[in-house]
Design an enzyme around this catalytic site. Structure first.
Site, mmCIF file in Angstrom:
data_model
loop_
_atom_site.group_PDB
_atom_site.id
_atom_site.type_symbol
_atom_site.label_atom_id
_atom_site.label_comp_id
_atom_site.label_asym_id
_atom_site.label_seq_id
_atom_site.Cartn_x
_atom_site.Cartn_y
_atom_site.Cartn_z
ATOM 1 N N ASP A 180 43.909 50.256 -40.664
ATOM 2 C CA ASP A 180 43.513 51.402 -39.842
ATOM 3 C C ASP A 180 44.605 52.464 -39.906
ATOM 4 O O ASP A 180 45.794 52.147 -40.037
ATOM 5 C CB ASP A 180 43.335 50.995 -38.373
ATOM 6 C CG ASP A 180 42.103 50.131 -38.161
ATOM 7 O OD1 ASP A 180 41.260 50.081 -39.071
ATOM 8 O OD2 ASP A 180 42.010 49.523 -37.085
ATOM 9 N N MET A 181 44.204 53.711 -39.758
ATOM 10 C CA MET A 181 45.159 54.819 -39.771
ATOM 11 C C MET A 181 46.304 54.575 -38.787
ATOM 12 O O MET A 181 47.476 54.832 -39.082
ATOM 13 C CB MET A 181 44.435 56.114 -39.429
ATOM 14 C CG MET A 181 45.329 57.343 -39.376
ATOM 15 S SD MET A 181 44.386 58.830 -39.006
ATOM 16 C CE MET A 181 45.679 60.064 -38.959
#
Length: 556
Positions: free
Chosen positions: A404-405
């Protein structure tokens, strides 16, 4: 102006924000926090309405939490106050004076919607009465029983015919050598006649049953056609009622321009989502613009028990939803000076991506938090784009898996198509070992365990995920406590599956650990960063097939 509320708290030393809150990603301004606190104090003590938020264990009704919103505004006298609203409706359908009215009150006595609802209810009662009719129920049972009997009898007759055919074949075979030619010829004709008789009997029996069944089905069809006709009428009336409602739901912006829901959701193939316009923020802005109040800042918070699918925490602040609110607010906030959209602001331009291992086949990096693994719709900077630029001769897709970012930690990339294929196979077969470190809000009561909650994308509020036991994909996480300090629990996560936001959802959901990851802006409370780090990975080298492992400690 009865809905304009003066602050009870002294706000004289608080500076007003220069721009209005960006409603889809924000940290509440101090004024909005104070307004929310005052509204929450009211909710804790109010007697104006009846609604079970699930906060009292002794209430025996269906518990439903609800989103509330506050909008800090300035009136013509330059006084600062706030408005309050709630999403949807209360259980008792009341509209307490504390809150601004809905954009369109569909339940006004004698309104087209109330009349339409009454007509639909009348149709529902007719359908219900027909379905409960004793003659109809008896006919349904009778027809069902008759069909079953016919199917069983015809199957029995076919079995008899099959046995008779087999016996005739044996008689013909055995008689060929012992009968005279004349007698054998007579036998053949006899066998043919028996076959004809069997087939004729079967056809006659089938025709008799069909005729008998048609009479019963004709009686049943009278009821079923009537029910089908009423259902068709109900759909037509419901669609007309919904279309008329969408036309009446009109929203105002600061320039005093009106737009209906049908204009806002202009694609004729896509209906406005259910509940559009019933959220707190559109109600607040509508009232402000109608009464010449200048919006200063806003905030929304959840009050009550969390839903079964989504993740909502009591008193936590949340952004406006994407599917229902974004199109409406895009119109309502037009030309209003707003804070920057931090979701599309690239914070990675001056960040480096540390490479912790490299050979002819692999690149292993330590991805910083808030750094995309692959380019997004509005942010192009990513691990993929950086590595593509650094290794222009690399073949294949480079990316094997993603983080995930907001998650930091170990990310494995490949330089060749062959290496990528082999490593991807290991991920698919779940032979790759991974370990994450996270900080959770609160104290866990058990030392370790497994969370099994199926997950799918929340189509109404992307990119959030929700728990769905019917349509979600299987998701499983093993966890264990490292230590607990100051109401913060440090844990190891071992994801068995690799669904989007799996660890974040399993941590925050009420049926998971019920303890959001610290700094989780989607499922918990926004902070400086998401305290989730991919600390360890182990896999087989795609060329040498030797076991390789990497470990990078978190910065928190």
């Amino acid at each position: 102006m009865k809905h304009f509320q003066q602050f009870k708290t002294d706000i004289s030393n608080i500076n007003l924000p220069e721009k209005f809150t960006f409603p889809f990603y924000y940290e509440p301004h101090d004024l909005a926090i104070i307004a929310a606190n005052e509204l929450q104090e009211y909710l804790e003590n109010q007697t104006d309405f009846q609604h079970d938020f699930g906060l009292q264990s002794d209430i025996k009704t269906v518990s439903i939490g609800k989103m509330f919103g506050v909008l800090v505004v300035k009136n013509k006298l330059q006084e600062i106050g706030y408005l309050a609203a709630f999403s949807g409706k209360f259980a008792d359908h009341s509209l307490p004076e504390k809150f601004v009215p809905p954009v369109f009150n569909m339940r006004t006595e004698g309104s087209f919607y109330v009349k339409g609802e009454a007509e639909l209810e009348e149709i529902n009662q007719e359908i219900s009465a027909l379905k409960k009719d004793e003659t109809y129920i008896s006919l349904k049972k009778s027809v069902k029983k008759r069909i079953q009997h016919i199917e069983e009898d015809l199957a029995f007759q076919r079995k008899k015919m099959k046995i008779a055919k087999k016996e005739r074949k044996i008689r013909k075979k055995n008689s060929g050598s012992i009968l005279t030619e004349s007698d054998f010829s007579i036998l053949i004709k006899k066998l043919e006649q028996e076959s004809f008789n069997d087939q004729f009997f079967y056809k006659e029996l089938k025709a008799y049953y069909e005729n008998d069944l048609q009479k019963k089905q004709a009686e049943l069809a009278f009821f079923e056609n009537k029910i089908a006709s009423l259902k068709k009428e109900r759909i037509q009336k419901s669609n007309y009622l919904q279309k008329t409602l969408f036309e009446r739901y009109a929203f105002l912006n600061a320039k005093k321009e009106w737009k209906s829901l049908l204009d806002i959701f202009s694609d004729p193939m896509i209906k406005p989502p259910a509940g559009s316009g019933e959220c707190a923020v559109p109600k607040l802005l509508q009232y402000a613009f109608l009464n010449d109040l200048e919006p200063i800042c806003m905030a929304e918070f959840w009050w009550g028990i969390s839903p079964n699918s989504e993740i909502r925490k009591h008193k936590n602040f949340y952004p406006a939803c994407q599917s229902r609110c974004k199109p409406i607010l895009t119109h309502m906030l037009q030309d209003l000076k707003m804070d920057e959209n931090l979701l599309i602001e690239s914070l990675t331009e001056h960040q480096e991506i540390p490479i912790i291992f490299e050979d002819d086949d692999l690149i292993v990096v330590n991805k910083p938090a808030e750094f995309l693994s692959v380019p997004g719709k509005e942010i192009s900077d990513s691990v993929y784009s950086r590595m593509k630029e650094k290794y222009p001769e690399a073949t294949g897709p480079l990316i094997v898996h993603r983080l995930d970012m907001s998650t930091s930690g170990i990310l494995v990339l490949t330089k060749t198509k062959e290496a990528n294929k082999i490593l991807q196979s290991q991920f698919i077969k779940r032979t790759v070992k991974k370990r994450y470190v996270a900080l959770l809000e609160g104290n866990l009561t058990e030392q370790k365990g497994t969370v099994k909650l199926p997950i799918r994308l929340d189509l109404d509020d992307r990119p959030k995920q929700l728990v769905d036991f019917e349509n979600g994909k299987n998701a499983e996480t093993y966890w264990e406590i490292i230590q607990i300090e100051d109401d913060i629990t440090r844990v190891y996560f071992y994801p068995i599956t690799g669904r989007t936001h799996q660890l974040r959802v399993h941590a925050a959901h009420k049926n998971g650990l019920n303890a959001p990851i610290v700094g989780d802006d989607l499922y918990g409370k926004k902070g400086k960063r998401l305290h989730l780090h991919a600390e360890f990975i182990e896999f087989l080298h795609p060329k040498t097939m030797e076991k390789m492992s990497f470990s990078v400690a978190p910065e928190f």
